[in-house]
Design an enzyme around this catalytic site. Structure first.
Site, PDB file in Angstrom:
ATOM      1  N   PRO A 177       0.823  -1.375  -0.177  1.00  0.00           N
ATOM      2  CA  PRO A 177       0.072  -0.361   0.115  1.00  0.00           C
ATOM      3  C   PRO A 177       0.650   1.428   0.011  1.00  0.00           C
ATOM      4  CG  PRO A 177      -0.174  -1.846   1.795  1.00  0.00           C
ATOM      5  CD  PRO A 177       0.658  -2.091   0.963  1.00  0.00           C
ATOM      6  N   ASP A 198     -11.472   1.750 -24.421  1.00  0.00           N
ATOM      7  CA  ASP A 198     -11.774   1.673 -22.356  1.00  0.00           C
ATOM      8  C   ASP A 198     -11.825   2.628 -22.607  1.00  0.00           C
ATOM      9  OD1 ASP A 198     -12.081  -1.460 -23.005  1.00  0.00           O
ATOM     10  OD2 ASP A 198     -10.146  -1.671 -22.114  1.00  0.00           O
ATOM     11  N   ARG A 204      -4.080  -7.269 -20.252  1.00  0.00           N
ATOM     12  CA  ARG A 204      -4.712  -6.514 -21.104  1.00  0.00           C
ATOM     13  C   ARG A 204      -4.846  -5.909 -22.471  1.00  0.00           C
ATOM     14  NH1 ARG A 204      -8.238  -3.268 -20.398  1.00  0.00           N
ATOM     15  NH2 ARG A 204     -10.259  -4.251 -21.192  1.00  0.00           N
ATOM     16  N   GLU A 209       1.227  -8.458   8.779  1.00  0.00           N
ATOM     17  CA  GLU A 209       1.347  -7.211   8.980  1.00  0.00           C
ATOM     18  C   GLU A 209       2.086  -6.399   8.322  1.00  0.00           C
ATOM     19  OE1 GLU A 209       1.030 -10.166  11.557  1.00  0.00           O
ATOM     20  OE2 GLU A 209      -0.765  -9.738  11.940  1.00  0.00           O
TER      21      GLU A 209
HETATM   22 CL1  6GU Z   1      -0.081  -3.476  -2.571  1.00  0.00          CL
HETATM   23  N1  6GU Z   1      -1.438  -4.233  -0.195  1.00  0.00           N
HETATM   24  C1  6GU Z   1      -2.102  -4.515   0.161  1.00  0.00           C
HETATM   25  N2  6GU Z   1      -1.736  -5.182   1.841  1.00  0.00           N
HETATM   26  N3  6GU Z   1      -2.618  -3.401   0.357  1.00  0.00           N
HETATM   27  C2  6GU Z   1      -3.373  -2.345  -0.439  1.00  0.00           C
HETATM   28  C3  6GU Z   1      -2.021  -2.554  -1.977  1.00  0.00           C
HETATM   29  C4  6GU Z   1      -1.299  -4.109  -1.406  1.00  0.00           C
HETATM   30  N4  6GU Z   1      -2.711  -1.988  -2.414  1.00  0.00           N
HETATM   31  C5  6GU Z   1      -3.990  -1.179  -1.495  1.00  0.00           C
HETATM   32  N5  6GU Z   1      -3.721  -1.599  -0.815  1.00  0.00           N
END
Ligand code: 6GU
Length: 259
Positions: free
Chosen positions: A89, A168, A153, A116
């Site tokens: 994230p 698209d 794609r 985690e």
């Molecule tokens: Cl790549 N991993 C995780 N654990 N949560 C996320 C993500 C990735 N992208 C958005 N949320």
């Protein structure tokens, strides 16, 4: 393209890898997808892949050894250096443009961490860190599937003509306009008359205009960076005026259901 997915949950990938367009792409040898179980690279009999964080704190941390050694295995399997993407994230947010770039890599490794967190040294393996949006998933697996799907794609031949990525949303920086099929009227909801006329030039123009309208109403940020032709700008002007009038009238998106 060769794609290797490094994960603690390879079984999560089978519905994506064995269905529909991704499946067909593999059958046509346009992509070869290999899931690699990080547990196979654990060092002990218990197949331990995580450990307590140094310095204390809640949760477990993915150990570096299984991930480094799984990437080593991929290098050997390929006989060359793959492009390595770490799903987190904290990464760059995936976009259509990034997916297109990835589709041009001959060999791609997607590292889907779980737990985690992962040992910071795992970052050293990655050429790129990717996120799929500002929310937290329990693991990188779903994100890896999204990256895989969005990327392949763009590999020539993966989509048939009718599925072409060129039409698209986002492909030209705008959202796709509305589409309709039969019946021409359902519960009082009518298909726009222009689409029934067979006047192809007018229909094309109408579609372009509605694509601009939709982008204006839903994603004005995209409109600011899209490269619009002179004619597009004229259509935009018309749309802006129409929307002002609609707003004054209290428009309800053509959803006047009558039965
Ligand atoms: Cl790549 N991993 C995780 N654990 N949560 C996320 C993500 C990735 N992208 C958005 N949320």
């Amino acid at each position: 393209m060769n794609v290797y997915i490094l994960t603690l949950f390879p079984e999560m990938f089978s519905p994506v890898v064995n269905t529909s367009i991704v499946k067909r792409a593999q059958e046509q040898d346009l992509v070869r997808i290999t899931t690699v179980d990080l547990r196979d690279f654990a060092h002990d009999a218990h197949k331990t892949v995580d450990d307590y964080p140094y310095g204390g704190g809640p949760g477990m941390v993915l150990k570096p050894e299984p991930v480094f050694e799984a990437v080593d295995w991929v290098r050997q399997d390929l006989g060359r250096e793959p492009f390595v993407v770490l799903l987190t994230p904290q990464g760059q947010t995936l976009s259509s443009g990034l997916a297109k770039e990835l589709a041009q890599k001959p060999d791609l490794v997607l590292i889907a961490g779980h737990y985690e967190g992962f040992d910071e040294r795992i970052r050293c393996l990655a050429h790129m860190e990717l996120s799929i949006g500002d929310y937290v998933l329990t693991g990188g697996e779903l994100a890896a599937m999204v990256v895989l799907d969005a990327s392949i794609r763009f590999i020539p031949g993966v989509l048939g003509d009718s599925e072409s990525a060129l039409q698209d949303s986002f492909s030209d920086g705008l959202l796709e306009g509305p589409q309709y099929t039969r019946p021409a009227e359902y519960r009082g909801l009518k298909v726009p008359e222009i689409l029934l006329t067979g006047r192809h030039q007018d229909i094309s123009r109408w579609r372009r205009k509605e694509s601009i309208r939709r982008t204006l109403l839903r994603r004005p940020d995209l409109l600011k960076v899209a490269d619009l032709t002179f004619e597009d700008r004229c259509l935009l002007e018309q749309v802006i005026n129409e929307e002002k009038a609609n707003k004054a009238r209290g428009d309800n998106r053509g959803c006047n259901q009558t039965n």
